[in-house]
Structures are given as structure tokens and as C-alpha cells.
Enzyme design. Structure first.
Site, PDB file in Angstrom:
ATOM      1  N   HIS A 168     -21.763 -28.288  42.051  1.00  0.00           N
ATOM      2  CA  HIS A 168     -23.110 -28.188  42.616  1.00  0.00           C
ATOM      3  C   HIS A 168     -23.116 -29.031  43.892  1.00  0.00           C
ATOM      4  O   HIS A 168     -22.422 -30.051  43.960  1.00  0.00           O
ATOM      5  CB  HIS A 168     -24.173 -28.783  41.697  1.00  0.00           C
ATOM      6  CG  HIS A 168     -24.276 -28.183  40.331  1.00  0.00           C
ATOM      7  ND1 HIS A 168     -23.445 -28.520  39.312  1.00  0.00           N
ATOM      8  CD2 HIS A 168     -25.155 -27.293  39.821  1.00  0.00           C
ATOM      9  CE1 HIS A 168     -23.784 -27.865  38.218  1.00  0.00           C
ATOM     10  NE2 HIS A 168     -24.820 -27.106  38.494  1.00  0.00           N
ATOM     11  N   ASP A 195     -23.413 -32.685  43.229  1.00  0.00           N
ATOM     12  CA  ASP A 195     -22.317 -33.333  42.483  1.00  0.00           C
ATOM     13  C   ASP A 195     -21.378 -34.002  43.477  1.00  0.00           C
ATOM     14  O   ASP A 195     -20.843 -35.082  43.238  1.00  0.00           O
ATOM     15  CB  ASP A 195     -21.430 -32.335  41.724  1.00  0.00           C
ATOM     16  CG  ASP A 195     -22.179 -31.476  40.747  1.00  0.00           C
ATOM     17  OD1 ASP A 195     -23.235 -31.897  40.289  1.00  0.00           O
ATOM     18  OD2 ASP A 195     -21.667 -30.362  40.457  1.00  0.00           O
ATOM     19  N   GLU A 209     -25.898 -16.830  36.037  1.00  0.00           N
ATOM     20  CA  GLU A 209     -25.423 -17.384  34.759  1.00  0.00           C
ATOM     21  C   GLU A 209     -26.584 -17.377  33.763  1.00  0.00           C
ATOM     22  O   GLU A 209     -27.494 -18.203  33.865  1.00  0.00           O
ATOM     23  CB  GLU A 209     -24.912 -18.811  35.003  1.00  0.00           C
ATOM     24  CG  GLU A 209     -24.318 -19.422  33.760  1.00  0.00           C
ATOM     25  CD  GLU A 209     -23.710 -20.803  34.037  1.00  0.00           C
ATOM     26  OE1 GLU A 209     -23.137 -21.015  35.123  1.00  0.00           O
ATOM     27  OE2 GLU A 209     -23.836 -21.661  33.154  1.00  0.00           O
ATOM     28  N   GLU A 258     -21.486 -17.972  29.934  1.00  0.00           N
ATOM     29  CA  GLU A 258     -21.092 -19.242  29.307  1.00  0.00           C
ATOM     30  C   GLU A 258     -21.202 -19.102  27.801  1.00  0.00           C
ATOM     31  O   GLU A 258     -22.246 -18.680  27.270  1.00  0.00           O
ATOM     32  CB  GLU A 258     -22.002 -20.373  29.817  1.00  0.00           C
ATOM     33  CG  GLU A 258     -21.686 -21.695  29.142  1.00  0.00           C
ATOM     34  CD  GLU A 258     -22.260 -22.893  29.883  1.00  0.00           C
ATOM     35  OE1 GLU A 258     -22.351 -22.866  31.117  1.00  0.00           O
ATOM     36  OE2 GLU A 258     -22.604 -23.865  29.188  1.00  0.00           O
ATOM     37  N   ASP A 279     -17.954 -19.364  32.017  1.00  0.00           N
ATOM     38  CA  ASP A 279     -18.008 -20.807  31.812  1.00  0.00           C
ATOM     39  C   ASP A 279     -17.480 -21.059  30.407  1.00  0.00           C
ATOM     40  O   ASP A 279     -18.146 -20.745  29.397  1.00  0.00           O
ATOM     41  CB  ASP A 279     -19.432 -21.354  32.000  1.00  0.00           C
ATOM     42  CG  ASP A 279     -19.677 -21.786  33.450  1.00  0.00           C
ATOM     43  OD1 ASP A 279     -18.814 -21.500  34.310  1.00  0.00           O
ATOM     44  OD2 ASP A 279     -20.709 -22.422  33.720  1.00  0.00           O
ATOM     45  N   ASP A 282     -21.938 -28.118  25.282  1.00  0.00           N
ATOM     46  CA  ASP A 282     -20.891 -28.043  26.319  1.00  0.00           C
ATOM     47  C   ASP A 282     -19.586 -28.705  25.872  1.00  0.00           C
ATOM     48  O   ASP A 282     -19.042 -29.579  26.567  1.00  0.00           O
ATOM     49  CB  ASP A 282     -21.379 -28.711  27.618  1.00  0.00           C
ATOM     50  CG  ASP A 282     -22.368 -27.849  28.388  1.00  0.00           C
ATOM     51  OD1 ASP A 282     -22.371 -26.625  28.192  1.00  0.00           O
ATOM     52  OD2 ASP A 282     -23.127 -28.403  29.205  1.00  0.00           O
ATOM     53  N   ASP A 342     -16.917 -25.536  31.818  1.00  0.00           N
ATOM     54  CA  ASP A 342     -18.234 -26.186  31.898  1.00  0.00           C
ATOM     55  C   ASP A 342     -18.382 -26.969  30.591  1.00  0.00           C
ATOM     56  O   ASP A 342     -19.149 -26.602  29.697  1.00  0.00           O
ATOM     57  CB  ASP A 342     -19.335 -25.139  32.064  1.00  0.00           C
ATOM     58  CG  ASP A 342     -20.663 -25.764  32.452  1.00  0.00           C
ATOM     59  OD1 ASP A 342     -20.754 -27.015  32.416  1.00  0.00           O
ATOM     60  OD2 ASP A 342     -21.603 -25.020  32.780  1.00  0.00           O
TER      61      ASP A 342
END
Ligand code: XUL
Ligand code: CO
Length: 399
Positions: free
Chosen positions: A63, A66, A194, A230, A258, A271, A301
Site C-alpha cells: 500500500h 506501507d 479484492e 483472498e 492473496d 491472515d 497476505d
């Protein structure tokens, strides 16, 4: 295997998340950390590329905030991201590591508490565009293969204060404008949505693959956009990982993955690094039958558990994830080569391959004829053989 296992490391979980949760403060040590925000971003980039190189993951994802410090002042944000992304580019060139995708974090800042593209306040929609535009610019600079939108706060909590129809129209407008901008600056990769059903929003608009694909088709975005599925988001939506992958594959919209896993006992996005080889095998079956992920990949992820505080735990998590997908790929390949499941399924639908069933499928039968036939047919009981097939799957996994 290399062609199918295009692994990526996620910047946010690996180099930003410090173990903070709603009940406790940070547990993780990041020896690279510096107190000055810009110096920290550079030290983080050094640590990240050292990690990618040692681990051997060919791609990474991030991102905007990040990698580069956020700022209340959009021109400071923009200038800093420009400088940090030059640094990332230099490290990409030196290491050969490539950008699988980047995205804009338009969900953390308090501005976005009521959504980004779906915010009831136009000013916030415009502010979100600053981050998405800059992130698209950075993507093109870094040769990104995909660009992701995850709509964490693109949803609502109560209909008492929400015009859902208008919010969804705004989302479509925003995505269309971003698509047109991306293409105009030379982005040739795939735009990805996503899906996730909830958390942080209650009714997230990109609930699951089927909802997302319906939305994209409704607004004519299905030629440029695909899904980034994901595993833990699929399970939160009440689906299996392979179900959501299959929905995308059936629509020609399987873009990227993901790669993580949830915890079946609790109902939020944990996660975790993927270790469930049943799940990776079933996922790789869909991916292989789809002819691969194209320019997509398998992005971890995933994060260390809060009490996994040794630095080596970050390596161990990724290595286990890569091994689980590699084993899943091998088993899935054996399953496809031997064709036992495929021939079972083919035989199950064989009544549509000839005669009246074939006419029905081809659309060359009217409904009255179908009902007339229904009066004459003899129905035989045929087992779906679920237990036999589960045992067969075990025999591929365990011999
Ligand atoms: C949140 C999530 C995000 C997206 C990118 O659940 O999965 O990290 O992958 O914004
Ligand atoms: Co994700």
C-alpha cells in the site's frame, strides 16, 4: 512450478504490522526502525529487499502508506511517495524483484471512516483520488503487473443513514475514472478488485467473487478488471477458497490470489500463513484448470501470530506457505493427469451430451417440450459418491 508459483511478499504484514491488536500493544521488534519517518521508509525498503532476496520470493506488494509516510498535506504525501518510489525502483533493478501489485490505503485515516469512493461527502471522494492517482503513477513507474482495489470501508453500517444505490454508483464512477486514468498513463496490467464481505464495514459492497463480478459486468468494467481472491475473505463470506476461485475462473476473471488462511473457530480475518494442504490442493486444481494466473500471483497476505516474535518466524511462515502451495500444485497436477475426478464429473453430466439433453443445453428446445418430456422420463437414483471422492482425494494426498 516457477511459472505457477509466482509468490509475493506483502509489505504491510511483514514490515509494518507490529503485533498490535485491540487488546494489546506491539510485540514485534523491527531492528531497522528509525525515528525519522523518511529515514525509516528507506531503512524499511532495505530490510524488505534483503528479505525478498534471501527468501527468493520474486514479487512484492504494498500500500502507498506501507512504504512511504502519510501526511495530512497531500502535496507532502505526493512528493514523499515520489521519492520513496524512486528508491524502490533502484532496489527492484538491483535485485530483480518485481512489483506484483500496489494499492492505495484509503481505509486507515479517519477521513475514510465513512468510506472512500463511497463516502457521502464528495470532498473525501476527491481526497481518495489523490492517493489512487499517485498509486497508479507509482505502479507505472515500478512496472507493476496489476493494480488492486480493496474496498475495506466501501460498504455501510446502517441503512438509516445510507443511500446504498448512490454509493454503488459512485464506486462505479470512481473505478471507471481510475481505469481511464491508468490506461492514459500507460498501465497495461490488470485492475483487480479484492472481495471481502465485512470487516471493517458490515455490508461491504464487494462481498464475494459472485457479487463483485456482477457489479463489474453491470458497469462495463469486466474487460479491465478481474478479482484478487483472498482465502480468508472467501471463508468469511461463507465460501471455501476454491469456490471463490472457481466463480472467477468460470467468468474468465481470475486475476490473482492473496494466499493465506483463516481460523475455522473464529469469525474474523486472521491472515495466517497457509499450511492447509487440502485447501492449497483444491485451489491449485482450479488455478491449473484455469491455465494459471496469467500476470497474477500468490501474494502472502499473511502475518506471524502476535507471539511469534523471533525474526526467523517471518521466514518460517513464508517458507511453510510456499511449500504448502508447491505440494498443492504437485498433487493437483497428479489429479489432473490421471483424470479420475474429471471423468467422474463428465459422466455425471453425460445426459446433456446427447439427444434431448444436448438440445436443452444448446437452447433449441422450448419450455413446453421440456415439460412434455418430463412426463415420460424414467428417473434413476444416482449416487454423488461424496465419500468415495473424499477418500480418493486423501489417497492423492497421503498415498
Ligand atoms: C484486508 C486485505 C488488504 C488487501 C489490500 O483484509 O486483505 O490487505 O489485500 O488492501
Ligand atoms: Co488481501
Amino acid at each position: 512450478m516457477e511459472e505457477h508459483l509466482r509468490f509475493a511478499t506483502a509489505y504491510w504484514h511483514s514490515f509494518c504490522a507490529d503485533g498490535t491488536d485491540p487488546f494489546g500493544s506491539a510485540t514485534m521488534d523491527f531492528p531497522f526502525r528509525k525515528s525519522d519517518a523518511y529515514a525509516n521508509a528507506i531503512a524499511k525498503a532495505d530490510a524488505a529487499f534483503e528479505f525478498f532476496t534471501k527468501l527468493g520470493t520474486p514479487y512484492y506488494c504494498f500500500h502507498d502508506v506501507d512504504a512511504s509516510p502519510n501526511s495530512e498535506d497531500p502535496s507532502v504525501y505526493e512528493k514523499t511517495l515520489g521519492k520513496v518510489s524512486d528508491e524502490l525502483l533502484a532496489r527492484q533493478k538491483a535485485s530483480g524483484i518485481k512489483l506484483l501489485w500496489n494499492t492505495a490505503n484509503v481505509f486507515t485515516h479517519p477521513f475514510y471512516m465513512n468510506g472512500a469512493a463511497t463516502n457521502p461527502d464528495f470532498n473525501v471522494v476527491a481526497r481518495a483520488a489523490v492517493q489512487v492517482k499517485n498509486s497508479l503513477d507509482v505502479n507505472v513507474k515500478l512496472g507493476g503487473q496489476n493494480y488492486v482495489f480493496w474496498g475495506g470501508r466501501e460498504g455501510y453500517m446502517s441503512l438509516l443513514n445510507t443511500d446504498m444505490k448512490r454509493e454503488q454508483e459512485h464506486l462505479a464512477r470512481f473505478l471507471t475514472m481510475a481505469r481511464d486514468y491508468g490506461r492514459s498513463i500507460g498501465f497495461t496490467g490488470t485492475f483487480l478488485i479484492e472481495p471481502k464481505p465485512m470487516e471493517p464495514s458490515k455490508h461491504q459492497y464487494d462481498y464475494d467473487a459472485a457479487t463483485t463480478i456482477g457489479f463489474l459486468k453491470n458497469w462495463g468494467l469486466d474487460k479491465d478488471f478481474k478479482c484478487n481472491i483472498e482465502a480468508n475473505h472467501a471463508s468469511l463470506a461463507g465460501h471455501t477458497f476454491d469456490h471463490d476461485l472457481q466463480v472467477c475462473a468460470d467468468n474468465g476473471m481470475l486475476g490473482s490470489v492473496d494466499a493465506n488462511q483463516g481460523d475455522s473457530i473464529n469469525g474474523w480475518d486472521t491472515d495466517e500463513f497457509p499450511t492447509d494442504v487440502y485447501s492449497t490442493t483444491l485451489a491449485m486444481l482450479v488455478i491449473l484448470r484455469n491455465g494459471g494466473l496469467g500476470n497474477g500471483g500468490l501474494n502472502f497476505d499473511a502475518k506471524r501470530r502476535r507471539n511469534s516474535t523471533d525474526l526467523e518466524d517471518l521466514f518460517i511462515g513464508h517458507i511453510g506457505g510456499m511449500d504448502s502451495f508447491a505440494l498443492g500444485l504437485e498433487v493437483a497436477n497428479n489429479i489432473i493427469e490421471e483424470g479420475l475426478f474429471d471423468s467422474f464429473v463428465k459422466e455425471r453430466y453425460a445426459s446433456f451430451d446427447t439427444g434431448d439433453g444436448k438440445k436443452f443445453e444448446a437452447g433449441s428446445m422450448d419450455f413446453a417440450t421440456l415439460a412434455a418430456l418430463g412426463k415420460t422420463v424414467q428417473i434413476e437414483k444416482r449416487s454423488g459418491k461424496q465419500e468415495y471422492l473424499n477418500n480418493l482425494l486423501n489417497s492423492y494426498l497421503f498415498g
